[in-house]
Scaffold this active site. Structure first.
Site, short mmCIF file in Angstrom:
data_model
loop_
_atom_site.label_atom_id
_atom_site.label_comp_id
_atom_site.label_asym_id
_atom_site.label_seq_id
_atom_site.Cartn_x
_atom_site.Cartn_y
_atom_site.Cartn_z
N SER A 156 28.71 11.97 -16.07
CA SER A 156 29.57 12.21 -17.22
C SER A 156 31.03 12.38 -16.79
O SER A 156 31.62 11.47 -16.22
CB SER A 156 29.05 13.42 -17.99
N ASP A 250 23.70 6.87 -26.33
CA ASP A 250 24.86 7.60 -25.83
C ASP A 250 26.10 6.78 -26.14
O ASP A 250 26.16 5.59 -25.80
CB ASP A 250 24.72 7.80 -24.31
N HIS A 280 22.44 11.31 -23.48
CA HIS A 280 23.40 11.91 -22.55
C HIS A 280 22.86 13.25 -22.05
O HIS A 280 22.27 14.02 -22.81
CB HIS A 280 24.73 12.12 -23.26
#
Length: 313
Positions: A156, A250, A280
């Site tokens: 991320s 996501d 995610h």
């Protein structure tokens, strides 16, 4: 409207529901201090412990801009072919050495590589480019300290920082030997692809992304800043071999595809995997969701292969 009841299996829904019980979807409406407390508690609830034979040492690296806390994971049976600089996710405002502690320990156990986790400075106390500066300083330290190749790996926000470091250091004498980017946010086009199809996905929405960007930048428009948005770079040649692994459900997934395409078009090596039905943050689901377990194995294999100088895709 995307039918998540069809795309997402029962195991993954159970993970989503467990996550939401600790970290509700409206958490971004809380204060930053409250968000961190909620996030840290959630991470503790998912903590899986250390595999046998892995030890960890928390220390600090002296850097030009700050003293950076790191945690070094070592395997009882080490594989010294490479080391891994791991950069955690958390929207640039959450997380630290503890939030991804077990992930790093397991990565160390399964690859045999020494793993160094970076505790970069968080926004809003430290606006961009503070986190990028810390990531750069940590890489420079690792490149000088270790005689073996240095790999970048992050999820991320951490994937964003890894890519930014890869772009900034590709001309260095000792540049990264490879990078494994796990559902990274790379500054893709919000008007198409997964940003539209999965704008309201479970676990992460476009509204969340806009919030994190605003906090990281202090609300300043930084369009074109490649240390913030790696996809804004005009040049993608000479980047390290790159493996991108994203979740289908996501809004960030299209960034993986776009980044791969840019590297390949520039003559480099990159591959992209979009994990079906995953969301995610699924790294925390690797012990309760079959799809996440399979993906984590893919991540481990990618890190191991790049660390040994292999390109198997």
């Amino acid at each position: 409207m995307t039918d998540y009841k069809t795309l997402i299996d029962a195991e993954t829904w159970a993970f989503i529901e467990k996550t939401n019980s600790y970290y509700p979807p409206d958490t971004i409406d809380y204060t930053i201090t409250q968000q961190r407390a909620i996030y840290d508690r959630m991470c503790r609830e998912f903590f899986a412990g250390y595999p046998q034979g892995v030890t960890a040492e928390t220390t600090a690296v002296a850097a030009p801009t700050s003293s950076i806390s790191i945690r070094i994971y070592r395997n009882a049976i080490p594989d010294g072919a490479a080391m891994v600089l791991y950069i955690h996710g958390g929207g640039f405002i959450l997380g630290g050495l503890d939030s991804h502690d077990d992930v790093c320990a397991e990565l160390c156990a399964r690859t045999g590589f020494e793993v160094v986790s970076l505790n970069y400075r968080l926004a809003p106390e430290h606006l961009h480019p503070a986190a990028f500066d810390d990531a750069m300083d940590a890489f420079e330290w690792a490149a000088k300290t270790y005689d073996c190749p240095v790999l970048l790996c992050g999820d991320s926000a951490g994937g964003n920082l890894c890519a930014a470091v890869a772009h900034a250091t590709r001309g260095h004498a000792k540049k990264p030997a490879g990078q494994v980017l796990i559902y990274p946010g790379l500054g893709g086009d919000h008007s198409k692809g997964s940003y539209v199809t999965h704008a309201e996905a479970p676990m992460l929405t476009v509204r969340d992304l806009d919030f994190y960007k605003h906090v990281r930048t202090g609300g300043v428009d930084m369009t074109g800043d490649i240390t913030l948005y790696p996809l804004a770079d005009a040049e993608f040649a000479n980047l390290p071999p790159t493996v991108l692994i994203t979740a289908q459900c996501d809004p960030l997934s299209s960034d993986g595809e776009a980044y791969r395409d840019r590297i390949v078009a520039a003559g480099g090596r990159a591959t992209w995997f979009e994990e079906p039905g995953l969301v995610h943050g699924y790294l925390r689901a690797r012990h309760m969701v079959g799809r996440a377990r399979t993906s984590f194995t893919r991540i481990v294999e990618a890190v191991s292969a790049l660390g040994h100088g292999d390109w198997i895709w």
